[in-house]
Design a protein around this motif. Sequence first.
Motif: not given
Length: 302
Positions: A170-172, A197-203, A225-231, A255-258
């Motif tokens: 989730a965090d890289l 594609e290889r990091l489906p849970s990345l936020r 990947v950016v569309a599903r990121l929180a930060t 949509h980003l929190r930060k």
Amino acid sequence: MRENEGGQERPGGEVEEPFGFWRGGGAHERVATGFEETPFGEVWERFLESVDTTNVGALTIGYWGADYDTHFVYPVPLLVEAAASFPNLRSIFLGDIEAGQSEISWINHGDITPLLEAFPALERLKVRGADGLVLEPVKHESLRVLRFESGGLPAGVVRAVAGSDLPKLADLGLWLGDEAYGGDSAVDDLAPILSGERLPSLRHLALDDSQFQDEIAEAVASAPVVARLATLSLAMGTLTDRGAEALLSGQPLTHLRKLDLSYHYLSEPMMARVCAALPGVEVDLDDQQEPDEGEFYVEVAE
């Protein structure tokens, strides 16, 4: 050395803590030696003899010496050998070494692939330093947080992360660094990460401390990947108005929190534009830099 930020609340009330703060089950232990003090191998043996390792949930490895020392022992093989003694270990910080002991670019490493293979239940891994660092692509079902802090992250490590199968990550965070200190990666090496594609849970994604921060920003502007990121963090590098313009012209970031762009080379008008374009986003534009006789420098190198 830059510290990670305080905990943030996620949807549903779950609190996400910074890496170094361990609230999981079990004890948090730290093992280290000092410059020209007891060899790390001996310190490690004493640790194993004196601690109930079955109760250790988080382990921090501090200074272990330098490769010019005749007693130099890299900690990873020791950890791998003792893996069965740590059934509840979920968090490892490899390289809790400050500048007073060793500059970040001087921290001697080796192959950390066996570490991930030996601890299939590991959830968090943070590595500081990258001199001699090696990583091969791995499949790991449990890892949620992976961070590399360096003044120059080898391209081979970046490619290995991009080529790994990490379904729960989730965090890289990657400090890519300066080519003069081993940071020889290129923006193309990040393509598998940015595709998502290889990091489906990345936020949470941080691609920091880069000499090619503008090129990264341009790639991020259209990255799936950016569309599903929180930060998102593109901090600590040589980001200029060119990179910021790409971010503003690309896909929506509202949509980003930060959005962390701290330590940057943006002009005042561009800083105002970024803030105006993202009114609901926490935008960090601290630590504005000026070129030094036309030269742009990353925040962390040597």
